[in-house]
Scaffold this motif. Sequence first.
Motif, PDB file in Angstrom:
ATOM      1  N   ARG A   1      40.724  23.946  28.377  1.00 37.02           N
ATOM      2  CA  ARG A   1      41.713  23.201  27.613  1.00 37.02           C
ATOM      3  C   ARG A   1      42.087  24.022  26.385  1.00 37.02           C
ATOM      4  NH1 ARG A   1      40.368  17.134  25.921  1.00 37.02           N
ATOM      5  NH2 ARG A   1      40.294  16.986  28.218  1.00 37.02           N
ATOM      6  N   PHE A   2      43.384  24.289  26.225  1.00 37.55           N
ATOM      7  CA  PHE A   2      43.856  25.203  25.188  1.00 37.55           C
ATOM      8  C   PHE A   2      44.176  24.460  23.887  1.00 37.55           C
ATOM      9  CE2 PHE A   2      44.986  27.173  29.271  1.00 37.55           C
ATOM     10  CZ  PHE A   2      44.287  28.359  29.145  1.00 37.55           C
ATOM     11  N   HIS A   3      44.094  25.197  22.791  1.00 38.50           N
ATOM     12  CA  HIS A   3      44.359  24.635  21.474  1.00 38.50           C
ATOM     13  C   HIS A   3      45.805  24.817  21.050  1.00 38.50           C
ATOM     14  CE1 HIS A   3      39.788  25.322  20.605  1.00 38.50           C
ATOM     15  NE2 HIS A   3      40.010  24.243  21.322  1.00 38.50           N
ATOM     16  N   THR A   4      46.525  25.735  21.682  1.00 35.84           N
ATOM     17  CA  THR A   4      47.954  25.921  21.415  1.00 35.84           C
ATOM     18  C   THR A   4      48.712  25.727  22.721  1.00 35.84           C
ATOM     19  OG1 THR A   4      47.855  28.320  21.799  1.00 35.84           O
ATOM     20  CG2 THR A   4      47.520  27.547  19.542  1.00 35.84           C
ATOM     21  N   VAL A   5      49.991  25.421  22.616  1.00 36.12           N
ATOM     22  CA  VAL A   5      50.817  25.190  23.806  1.00 36.12           C
ATOM     23  C   VAL A   5      51.586  26.466  24.115  1.00 36.12           C
ATOM     24  CG1 VAL A   5      52.592  23.772  24.865  1.00 36.12           C
ATOM     25  CG2 VAL A   5      51.028  22.763  23.186  1.00 36.12           C
ATOM     26  N   ASP A   6      51.190  27.143  25.175  1.00 34.71           N
ATOM     27  CA  ASP A   6      51.862  28.357  25.634  1.00 34.71           C
ATOM     28  C   ASP A   6      52.633  28.018  26.907  1.00 34.71           C
ATOM     29  OD1 ASP A   6      50.538  29.500  23.546  1.00 34.71           O
ATOM     30  OD2 ASP A   6      49.062  30.555  24.773  1.00 34.71           O
ATOM     31  N   VAL A   7      53.941  28.227  26.892  1.00 37.01           N
ATOM     32  CA  VAL A   7      54.817  27.825  27.990  1.00 37.01           C
ATOM     33  C   VAL A   7      55.453  29.055  28.627  1.00 37.01           C
ATOM     34  CG1 VAL A   7      56.823  26.446  28.647  1.00 37.01           C
ATOM     35  CG2 VAL A   7      55.309  25.649  26.815  1.00 37.01           C
ATOM     36  N   SER A   8      55.311  29.181  29.954  1.00 39.24           N
ATOM     37  CA  SER A   8      55.970  30.261  30.686  1.00 39.24           C
ATOM     38  C   SER A   8      57.401  29.849  31.019  1.00 39.24           C
ATOM     39  CB  SER A   8      55.219  30.572  31.984  1.00 39.24           C
ATOM     40  OG  SER A   8      53.914  31.041  31.727  1.00 39.24           O
ATOM     41  N   VAL A   9      58.309  30.807  30.969  1.00 40.19           N
ATOM     42  CA  VAL A   9      59.715  30.564  31.284  1.00 40.19           C
ATOM     43  C   VAL A   9      60.089  31.414  32.491  1.00 40.19           C
ATOM     44  CG1 VAL A   9      62.081  30.634  30.426  1.00 40.19           C
ATOM     45  CG2 VAL A   9      60.204  30.143  28.854  1.00 40.19           C
ATOM     46  N   ALA A  10      60.507  30.775  33.565  1.00 47.51           N
ATOM     47  CA  ALA A  10      60.873  31.503  34.780  1.00 47.51           C
ATOM     48  C   ALA A  10      62.221  32.194  34.570  1.00 47.51           C
ATOM     49  CB  ALA A  10      60.939  30.552  35.966  1.00 47.51           C
ATOM     50  N   ILE A  11      62.245  33.519  34.775  1.00 53.56           N
ATOM     51  CA  ILE A  11      63.460  34.318  34.628  1.00 53.56           C
ATOM     52  C   ILE A  11      63.681  35.094  35.917  1.00 53.56           C
ATOM     53  CG2 ILE A  11      64.586  36.178  33.346  1.00 53.56           C
ATOM     54  CD1 ILE A  11      62.905  35.399  30.925  1.00 53.56           C
ATOM     55  N   ALA A  12      64.834  34.920  36.531  1.00 51.63           N
ATOM     56  CA  ALA A  12      65.158  35.617  37.776  1.00 51.63           C
ATOM     57  C   ALA A  12      65.692  37.005  37.463  1.00 51.63           C
ATOM     58  CB  ALA A  12      66.186  34.828  38.577  1.00 51.63           C
ATOM     59  N   THR A  13      65.148  38.025  38.142  1.00 50.00           N
ATOM     60  CA  THR A  13      65.623  39.402  38.019  1.00 50.00           C
ATOM     61  C   THR A  13      65.929  39.941  39.408  1.00 50.00           C
ATOM     62  OG1 THR A  13      63.463  40.489  38.244  1.00 50.00           O
ATOM     63  CG2 THR A  13      64.068  39.667  36.042  1.00 50.00           C
ATOM     64  N   GLU A  14      66.547  41.104  39.462  1.00 51.17           N
ATOM     65  CA  GLU A  14      66.842  41.722  40.752  1.00 51.17           C
ATOM     66  C   GLU A  14      65.566  42.051  41.517  1.00 51.17           C
ATOM     67  OE1 GLU A  14      69.679  42.163  42.214  1.00 51.17           O
ATOM     68  OE2 GLU A  14      71.014  41.534  40.601  1.00 51.17           O
ATOM     69  N   GLY A  15      64.485  42.343  40.787  1.00 52.27           N
ATOM     70  CA  GLY A  15      63.237  42.702  41.449  1.00 52.27           C
ATOM     71  C   GLY A  15      62.367  41.514  41.806  1.00 52.27           C
ATOM     72  N   GLY A  16      62.722  40.316  41.348  1.00 49.63           N
ATOM     73  CA  GLY A  16      61.906  39.147  41.624  1.00 49.63           C
ATOM     74  C   GLY A  16      61.782  38.270  40.392  1.00 49.63           C
ATOM     75  N   LEU A  17      61.050  37.184  40.530  1.00 48.02           N
ATOM     76  CA  LEU A  17      60.891  36.211  39.450  1.00 48.02           C
ATOM     77  C   LEU A  17      59.772  36.649  38.522  1.00 48.02           C
ATOM     78  CD1 LEU A  17      62.068  33.356  38.703  1.00 48.02           C
ATOM     79  CD2 LEU A  17      60.002  32.424  39.748  1.00 48.02           C
ATOM     80  N   VAL A  18      60.042  36.620  37.220  1.00 47.46           N
ATOM     81  CA  VAL A  18      59.021  36.905  36.215  1.00 47.46           C
ATOM     82  C   VAL A  18      58.889  35.692  35.308  1.00 47.46           C
ATOM     83  CG1 VAL A  18      59.325  39.406  36.254  1.00 47.46           C
ATOM     84  CG2 VAL A  18      60.707  38.029  34.701  1.00 47.46           C
ATOM     85  N   THR A  19      57.703  35.513  34.728  1.00 45.84           N
ATOM     86  CA  THR A  19      57.439  34.328  33.909  1.00 45.84           C
ATOM     87  C   THR A  19      56.775  34.715  32.594  1.00 45.84           C
ATOM     88  OG1 THR A  19      55.367  34.014  35.145  1.00 45.84           O
ATOM     89  CG2 THR A  19      57.277  32.729  35.854  1.00 45.84           C
ATOM     90  N   PRO A  20      57.521  35.294  31.654  1.00 48.06           N
ATOM     91  CA  PRO A  20      56.942  35.610  30.341  1.00 48.06           C
ATOM     92  C   PRO A  20      56.551  34.333  29.604  1.00 48.06           C
ATOM     93  CG  PRO A  20      59.314  35.923  30.317  1.00 48.06           C
ATOM     94  CD  PRO A  20      58.937  35.689  31.738  1.00 48.06           C
ATOM     95  N   VAL A  21      55.588  34.469  28.689  1.00 50.45           N
ATOM     96  CA  VAL A  21      54.969  33.313  28.052  1.00 50.45           C
ATOM     97  C   VAL A  21      55.351  33.235  26.579  1.00 50.45           C
ATOM     98  CG1 VAL A  21      52.785  32.134  27.581  1.00 50.45           C
ATOM     99  CG2 VAL A  21      53.030  33.508  29.663  1.00 50.45           C
ATOM    100  N   LEU A  22      55.857  32.069  26.167  1.00 50.61           N
ATOM    101  CA  LEU A  22      56.081  31.788  24.747  1.00 50.61           C
ATOM    102  C   LEU A  22      54.788  31.222  24.169  1.00 50.61           C
ATOM    103  CD1 LEU A  22      59.072  31.745  25.913  1.00 50.61           C
ATOM    104  CD2 LEU A  22      59.599  30.256  23.975  1.00 50.61           C
ATOM    105  N   ARG A  23      54.296  31.822  23.097  1.00 50.72           N
ATOM    106  CA  ARG A  23      53.015  31.433  22.502  1.00 50.72           C
ATOM    107  C   ARG A  23      53.208  30.394  21.393  1.00 50.72           C
ATOM    108  NH1 ARG A  23      49.953  34.088  26.378  1.00 50.72           N
ATOM    109  NH2 ARG A  23      50.905  36.139  26.735  1.00 50.72           N
ATOM    110  N   ALA A  24      52.287  29.441  21.348  1.00 43.91           N
ATOM    111  CA  ALA A  24      52.246  28.433  20.277  1.00 43.91           C
ATOM    112  C   ALA A  24      53.613  27.799  20.055  1.00 43.91           C
ATOM    113  CB  ALA A  24      51.713  29.048  18.987  1.00 43.91           C
ATOM    114  N   VAL A  25      54.180  27.280  21.123  1.00 49.17           N
ATOM    115  CA  VAL A  25      55.523  26.704  21.049  1.00 49.17           C
ATOM    116  C   VAL A  25      55.553  25.514  20.099  1.00 49.17           C
ATOM    117  CG1 VAL A  25      57.392  25.673  22.398  1.00 49.17           C
ATOM    118  CG2 VAL A  25      56.006  27.495  23.392  1.00 49.17           C
TER     119      VAL A  25
END
Length: 432
Positions: free
Chosen positions: A291-315
């Motif tokens: 169980r995490f103490h901060t809310v980190d949310v991944s955002v799905a981004i479509a690219t030519e090479g495939g789907l990537v999901t970078p993470v926003l920290r402490a939203v």
Amino acid sequence: MAELLRMPEVAAGSTAAVLSGWPVPEGASFHAGDALMIVETDKAEVDVPATADGTLIKALVPTGTEVEVGSPIAVIGAPGEEVGDLDDLLSGLGIAGPTEAKPAVRREVPEAEPTTESTASSDTALPPANGRIFSSPLARRLAREAGIDIGTIQGTGPGGRVVRDDVNAAITNRPPQPAPTADDPTPAAPSLPPSVSRSTPPSVGAAFEVVPHSRIRRAIAGRLAESKQTAPHFYVKGQIRVGELLALRQQVNADGEVKISVNDLLIKAIAKAHAQVPEMNVIWTSDAVHRFHTVDVSVAIATEGGLVTPVLRAVESLSLSAISAQVRAFSEQARHGALRQSDLEGGSITISNLGMYGVEEFSAIINPPQAAILAVGTTTRTPVVAEDGNLEAADVMTLTLSADHRPVDGALAARWFAALRESIEKPVRLLV
């Protein structure tokens, strides 16, 4: 003082990675922060920056090979350092010679090809470093499919690397092909790029193109198949009124310099819901629930090479403008293949938005080891029953939460969804 450069552990717990390119040619100097090597992991192709100023004396591993973490891949020295006898230097460093470095497995993506006089004219081809053109795998594939020699394209990426936008520009600026003349009424069939394989099985009879799996595409397929097989998915779906949310967005964008998207507001709403229901801010492991103490949310981004999901920290601590700026930066980095491995790790939930494509609703597959993913559909004008019992038109969005039943129970997901609904339908709380 010359020393060995070893393959770094760009992904936590990884044992190997693909050396995709050397932006710095042998003998050239580099500065701290410059892209020293390009490494392809299971999630993305990332630039690995130099930690200090120096010179790339000798590359020990060719591009397009898989190398174990910790294995020597190059010899680097001080800025401007020159080596007299390379064999003696390698011997002193414990390396028998460049050709005796540990063999590496070839990856599926074809590597950059050397230019020759027969394929690149002297007035248009770029002078490659050591006979190689540095380019991304996607750029090479697009160039082959368009029948354009990669060596004739001016690269604008790191170290002159040819990227997708460079190839697209070359395709746009390419002169039109001459039409067949009357003397040749039956023109020859157009030649196919090497990557295109046409086959006509007797039982099919249709032409098709063979597109080899990239390392990233294989990883996406493996991870999502594992997710569906091992994580018991269940789904919570609801239609949420977004009229006040859209009005708030219009007001914020009218007064502010940074333009906020609906997705930015939804990311903030997810963080609010996680703060209210912290039991959802978890992941499942074989030994325990984390169980995490901060809310980190991944955002799905479509690219030519495939789907990537970078993470926003402490939203939960970010303003809407900060969320918007970070998402835009991630999108730009994803488009140019500049995301770092650390950008792609962590998070307990992902947001995947297909609303911009007109998709009304869908169910997404959880990105392991996360516990949930929120699928966002488009906004539609829908008749709904008002509090007084009369029908009225309202802006409605369908959201579908996919949750892992191991750390998340149905009642817990329902409580979280109710908190999310409240944050969206009363969006002024997102500004607090």
